[in-house]
Scaffold this motif. Structure first.
Motif, PDB file in Angstrom:
ATOM      1  N   PRO A   1       0.831  -1.216   0.000  1.00 29.29           N
ATOM      2  CA  PRO A   1       0.000   0.000   0.000  1.00 29.29           C
ATOM      3  C   PRO A   1       0.866   1.267   0.000  1.00 29.29           C
ATOM      4  CG  PRO A   1      -0.088  -1.102   2.136  1.00 29.29           C
ATOM      5  CD  PRO A   1       0.692  -2.007   1.233  1.00 29.29           C
ATOM      6  N   LEU A   2       0.320   2.343  -0.537  1.00 29.02           N
ATOM      7  CA  LEU A   2       1.093   3.591  -0.652  1.00 29.02           C
ATOM      8  C   LEU A   2       0.674   4.588   0.420  1.00 29.02           C
ATOM      9  CD1 LEU A   2       0.918   3.983  -4.526  1.00 29.02           C
ATOM     10  CD2 LEU A   2       2.847   3.163  -3.190  1.00 29.02           C
ATOM     11  N   SER A   3       1.623   5.462   0.768  1.00 35.23           N
ATOM     12  CA  SER A   3       1.335   6.441   1.823  1.00 35.23           C
ATOM     13  C   SER A   3       0.880   7.768   1.219  1.00 35.23           C
ATOM     14  CB  SER A   3       2.595   6.634   2.682  1.00 35.23           C
ATOM     15  OG  SER A   3       2.857   8.004   2.886  1.00 35.23           O
ATOM     16  N   GLN A   4      -0.248   8.232   1.700  1.00 38.17           N
ATOM     17  CA  GLN A   4      -0.805   9.499   1.221  1.00 38.17           C
ATOM     18  C   GLN A   4       0.168  10.648   1.470  1.00 38.17           C
ATOM     19  OE1 GLN A   4      -4.701  10.354   1.122  1.00 38.17           O
ATOM     20  NE2 GLN A   4      -4.407  12.545   1.013  1.00 38.17           N
ATOM     21  N   LYS A   5       0.772  10.631   2.656  1.00 39.47           N
ATOM     22  CA  LYS A   5       1.646  11.735   3.061  1.00 39.47           C
ATOM     23  C   LYS A   5       2.820  11.875   2.077  1.00 39.47           C
ATOM     24  CE  LYS A   5       4.020  13.359   7.196  1.00 39.47           C
ATOM     25  NZ  LYS A   5       5.419  12.999   7.081  1.00 39.47           N
ATOM     26  N   GLN A   6       3.412  10.726   1.759  1.00 39.89           N
ATOM     27  CA  GLN A   6       4.583  10.757   0.880  1.00 39.89           C
ATOM     28  C   GLN A   6       4.216  11.276  -0.516  1.00 39.89           C
ATOM     29  OE1 GLN A   6       6.604   7.012   0.913  1.00 39.89           O
ATOM     30  NE2 GLN A   6       8.135   7.732  -0.555  1.00 39.89           N
ATOM     31  N   ILE A   7       3.109  10.782  -1.055  1.00 39.08           N
ATOM     32  CA  ILE A   7       2.700  11.234  -2.402  1.00 39.08           C
ATOM     33  C   ILE A   7       2.403  12.730  -2.374  1.00 39.08           C
ATOM     34  CG2 ILE A   7       1.005  10.954  -4.277  1.00 39.08           C
ATOM     35  CD1 ILE A   7       0.586   8.088  -3.387  1.00 39.08           C
ATOM     36  N   GLU A   8       1.679  13.136  -1.329  1.00 35.60           N
ATOM     37  CA  GLU A   8       1.318  14.561  -1.244  1.00 35.60           C
ATOM     38  C   GLU A   8       2.549  15.450  -1.192  1.00 35.60           C
ATOM     39  OE1 GLU A   8      -2.558  14.425   1.290  1.00 35.60           O
ATOM     40  OE2 GLU A   8      -1.863  16.497   1.174  1.00 35.60           O
ATOM     41  N   GLU A   9       3.512  15.027  -0.380  1.00 36.91           N
ATOM     42  CA  GLU A   9       4.735  15.840  -0.253  1.00 36.91           C
ATOM     43  C   GLU A   9       5.441  15.954  -1.603  1.00 36.91           C
ATOM     44  OE1 GLU A   9       5.635  14.848   4.423  1.00 36.91           O
ATOM     45  OE2 GLU A   9       7.031  14.066   2.904  1.00 36.91           O
ATOM     46  N   GLU A  10       5.576  14.807  -2.269  1.00 37.67           N
ATOM     47  CA  GLU A  10       6.266  14.813  -3.574  1.00 37.67           C
ATOM     48  C   GLU A  10       5.536  15.696  -4.587  1.00 37.67           C
ATOM     49  OE1 GLU A  10       7.878  10.282  -3.184  1.00 37.67           O
ATOM     50  OE2 GLU A  10       6.578  10.760  -4.886  1.00 37.67           O
ATOM     51  N   PHE A  11       4.223  15.546  -4.622  1.00 38.03           N
ATOM     52  CA  PHE A  11       3.445  16.286  -5.621  1.00 38.03           C
ATOM     53  C   PHE A  11       3.406  17.783  -5.338  1.00 38.03           C
ATOM     54  CE2 PHE A  11       1.494  13.792  -9.027  1.00 38.03           C
ATOM     55  CZ  PHE A  11       2.131  12.593  -8.764  1.00 38.03           C
ATOM     56  N   LEU A  12       3.497  18.156  -4.073  1.00 37.03           N
ATOM     57  CA  LEU A  12       3.481  19.593  -3.779  1.00 37.03           C
ATOM     58  C   LEU A  12       4.783  20.252  -4.237  1.00 37.03           C
ATOM     59  CD1 LEU A  12       1.481  19.727  -0.436  1.00 37.03           C
ATOM     60  CD2 LEU A  12       0.724  20.369  -2.734  1.00 37.03           C
ATOM     61  N   ILE A  13       5.878  19.491  -4.183  1.00 37.43           N
ATOM     62  CA  ILE A  13       7.160  20.032  -4.687  1.00 37.43           C
ATOM     63  C   ILE A  13       7.077  20.172  -6.210  1.00 37.43           C
ATOM     64  CG2 ILE A  13       9.644  19.552  -4.948  1.00 37.43           C
ATOM     65  CD1 ILE A  13       9.451  18.047  -2.229  1.00 37.43           C
ATOM     66  N   LEU A  14       6.559  19.131  -6.865  1.00 41.45           N
ATOM     67  CA  LEU A  14       6.460  19.161  -8.334  1.00 41.45           C
ATOM     68  C   LEU A  14       5.517  20.273  -8.797  1.00 41.45           C
ATOM     69  CD1 LEU A  14       6.252  15.291  -8.880  1.00 41.45           C
ATOM     70  CD2 LEU A  14       8.139  16.763  -9.599  1.00 41.45           C
ATOM     71  N   ARG A  15       4.445  20.437  -8.030  1.00 39.26           N
ATOM     72  CA  ARG A  15       3.441  21.460  -8.357  1.00 39.26           C
ATOM     73  C   ARG A  15       4.074  22.842  -8.422  1.00 39.26           C
ATOM     74  NH1 ARG A  15       0.666  24.914  -4.730  1.00 39.26           N
ATOM     75  NH2 ARG A  15      -1.514  25.307  -5.250  1.00 39.26           N
ATOM     76  N   LYS A  16       4.933  23.108  -7.445  1.00 43.77           N
ATOM     77  CA  LYS A  16       5.598  24.409  -7.370  1.00 43.77           C
ATOM     78  C   LYS A  16       6.388  24.676  -8.657  1.00 43.77           C
ATOM     79  CE  LYS A  16       8.001  26.857  -3.800  1.00 43.77           C
ATOM     80  NZ  LYS A  16       8.879  26.687  -2.662  1.00 43.77           N
ATOM     81  N   LYS A  17       7.044  23.590  -9.135  1.00 43.71           N
ATOM     82  CA  LYS A  17       7.903  23.757 -10.306  1.00 43.71           C
ATOM     83  C   LYS A  17       7.125  23.979 -11.595  1.00 43.71           C
ATOM     84  CE  LYS A  17      11.935  21.560  -8.477  1.00 43.71           C
ATOM     85  NZ  LYS A  17      12.649  20.320  -8.296  1.00 43.71           N
ATOM     86  N   ILE A  18       5.933  23.401 -11.697  1.00 38.05           N
ATOM     87  CA  ILE A  18       5.229  23.569 -12.982  1.00 38.05           C
ATOM     88  C   ILE A  18       4.147  24.651 -12.947  1.00 38.05           C
ATOM     89  CG2 ILE A  18       5.693  21.233 -13.868  1.00 38.05           C
ATOM     90  CD1 ILE A  18       2.660  20.795 -13.306  1.00 38.05           C
ATOM     91  N   LEU A  19       3.909  25.166 -11.747  1.00 40.60           N
ATOM     92  CA  LEU A  19       2.870  26.194 -11.588  1.00 40.60           C
ATOM     93  C   LEU A  19       2.931  27.315 -12.634  1.00 40.60           C
ATOM     94  CD1 LEU A  19       0.564  26.161  -9.597  1.00 40.60           C
ATOM     95  CD2 LEU A  19       1.902  27.634  -8.076  1.00 40.60           C
ATOM     96  N   PRO A  20       4.132  27.848 -12.938  1.00 44.64           N
ATOM     97  CA  PRO A  20       4.165  28.975 -13.891  1.00 44.64           C
ATOM     98  C   PRO A  20       3.688  28.602 -15.293  1.00 44.64           C
ATOM     99  CG  PRO A  20       6.327  28.641 -12.836  1.00 44.64           C
ATOM    100  CD  PRO A  20       5.467  27.515 -12.412  1.00 44.64           C
ATOM    101  N   TYR A  21       3.598  27.318 -15.590  1.00 44.30           N
ATOM    102  CA  TYR A  21       3.251  26.908 -16.965  1.00 44.30           C
ATOM    103  C   TYR A  21       1.785  26.484 -17.113  1.00 44.30           C
ATOM    104  CZ  TYR A  21       8.292  26.718 -16.830  1.00 44.30           C
ATOM    105  OH  TYR A  21       9.597  27.042 -16.638  1.00 44.30           O
ATOM    106  N   ILE A  22       1.084  26.388 -15.987  1.00 38.45           N
ATOM    107  CA  ILE A  22      -0.294  25.876 -16.068  1.00 38.45           C
ATOM    108  C   ILE A  22      -1.269  26.986 -16.448  1.00 38.45           C
ATOM    109  CG2 ILE A  22      -2.127  24.596 -14.890  1.00 38.45           C
ATOM    110  CD1 ILE A  22      -0.031  23.498 -12.981  1.00 38.45           C
TER     111      ILE A  22
END
Ligand code: IMP
Length: 423
Positions: free
Chosen positions: A179-200
């Motif tokens: 099973p996967l951990s919600q916390k870990q996915i959320e943390e990873e995706f929030l970092i990625l989100r920051k990086k692509i935000l200017p292009y969305i």
């Protein structure tokens, strides 16, 4: 032609990148509208070497703006690493790259499920690229997907992810996964989100205006017609619409606005992954093509299966895709061959049949009918004028035109940018 679309006409890897590179010189917009990072090609140019899986490869054209539209599924880690590689090479992507918030996300469980499904299927596996494409599109059409829109709203993302993990962790456990951990996915995706935000930002208004202003739009098709979910060799297909019609749904371009459909066809045939392949060569000749053509996957490095040109397939691709012209690639790979075969049609139990008469099992039962042509046994690599081709090479091209009924407008004679004939 204001709106052009480049379509792979076999099982992918036809050399679309090279044709896109050529056509994007005059493009105002280059657009990826379906698929994900299962597609890919390496672009080598004056700026360096770039493995491109998600960012449209026309980004290298000076004036083109690059759009990733709604139909694409995004692995944000891959996208961010492509963006970073481009920025490191000195490209400023701000105001040049626009990503639709409608794009669905590939989540960690999609990639794990892709592999687990293949394991469970065993010998009957599809031979996917393992990038989570099928499971991500399956979630999209079964209303279980998570989009960039959701990632923009932190709570919404968290809620949707929690719901999905409730379902997915049960499936993962049942198939022997962890099973996967919600916390870990959320943390990873929030970092990625920051990086692509200017292009969305939704590219639809830009495309609509560009069409109105008669600007040049180049749609970059991925994969190939015979991997199309509906018209390909199901179940050995990928999970998106590869036909030009896919651009209506995937990019929001009205169908009648597409003026030019360029079918990219390799001068022989290749396939990666499992599935029927009527003209496959299992002998030394197949090996010769693999070596001469460097036929190893860009995305997975897998050796590609090789075979003769199959006119029955391309005739169908050209008809259903409405090809206005053909770009024939890798002609030079055939330089060493004494004889070259073209499959002109199929028979089953002595009767002529067509590609669309049956499914994947049928395609393993049909017999290809071949026409043998003389090889040219001369170097064509780097030729840029049709007149300079050996007469036997011209005969091969003209036979292809006769079989398909569509003009071969572009002929690629080598990997270099300038190795191209335009007729
Ligand atoms: P998936 O797209 O990773 O799910 O893989 C499904 C099938 O499509 C497999 O046979 C892959 O090898 C094939 N495939 C997907 N994308 C490409 C491509 O761009 N080129 C060649 N084969 C592809």
């Amino acid at each position: 032609m204001p709106v052009s679309i480049v379509i792979g006409s076999q099982w992918g890897d036809e050399g679309k990148g090279k044709i896109i590179d050529y056509l994007s010189k005059s493009a105002d917009f280059v657009v990826r509208y379906h698929g994900g990072n299962n597609a890919g090609h390496t672009v080598i140019n004056e700026y360096g070497k770039f493995p491109m899986h998600l960012v449209p490869s026309g980004i290298f054209a000076k004036k083109a703006k690059a759009l990733i539209t709604a139909g694409v599924v995004l692995d944000l880690e891959v996208l961010v690493s492509e963006i970073e590689a481009l920025e490191k090479a000195g490209f400023n992507l701000k105001n040049r790259l626009f990503i639709s918030p409608r794009c669905h996300l590939i989540l960690p469980y999609h990639k794990i499920l892709d592999k687990l499904y293949e394991e469970v299927k065993g010998k009957a596996k599809t031979g996917t690229t393992g990038r989570g494409i099928g499971p991500a599109y399956a979630d999209k059409v079964s209303y279980n997907g998570i989009r960039l829109h959701d990632l923009l709203e932190r709570k919404q993302f968290s809620d949707r992810l929690a719901l999905q993990l409730k379902i997915k962790n049960k499936i993962l456990k049942a198939l022997g996964g962890r099973p996967l951990s919600q916390k870990q996915i959320e943390e990873e995706f929030l970092i990625l989100r920051k990086k692509i935000l200017p292009y969305i930002t939704e590219p639809y208004p830009k495309l609509t205006k560009a069409i109105k202003d008669k600007q040049n739009i180049l749609l970059e098709g991925a994969h190939g017609v015979f991997l199309d979910t509906d018209w390909g060799t199901y179940p050995f297909v990928t999970a998106s619409t590869i036909l030009p019609g896919g651009a209506n749904a995937g990019a929001g371009i009205p169908p009648q606005k597409i003026n030019q459909v360029i079918g990219v066809v390799k001068a022989y045939t290749t396939r990666v992954g499992a599935g029927p392949f009527p003209t496959e060569l299992f002998d030394k000749q197949g090996e010769t093509l693999r070596k001469a053509g460097g036929e190893f996957g860009t995305t997975t490095g897998r050796p590609r299966r090789c075979g003769w040109f199959d006119a029955e397939l391309i005739r169908f691709a050209a008809a259903i895709g409405g090809f206005t012209e053909i770009a024939l690639t890798k002609l030079d790979v055939l330089d060493e061959l004494k004889e070259i075969k073209i499959c002109t049609s199929y028979t089953l139990n002595g009767k002529k049949v067509s590609y669309f008469d049956g499914g994947s099992v049928f395609l393993t039962e049909i017999k290809p009918v071949y026409k043998t042509l003389n090889g040219w046994h001369e170097k064509t690599r780097g030729i840029t004028k049709y007149e300079d081709l050996p007469i036997t090479a011209k005969r091969y091209i003209e036979e292809i035109e006769k079989q398909i009924g569509v003009t071969v407008r572009y002929i690629s004679t080598g990997p270099d940018r300038k190795d191209i004939i335009v007729r």
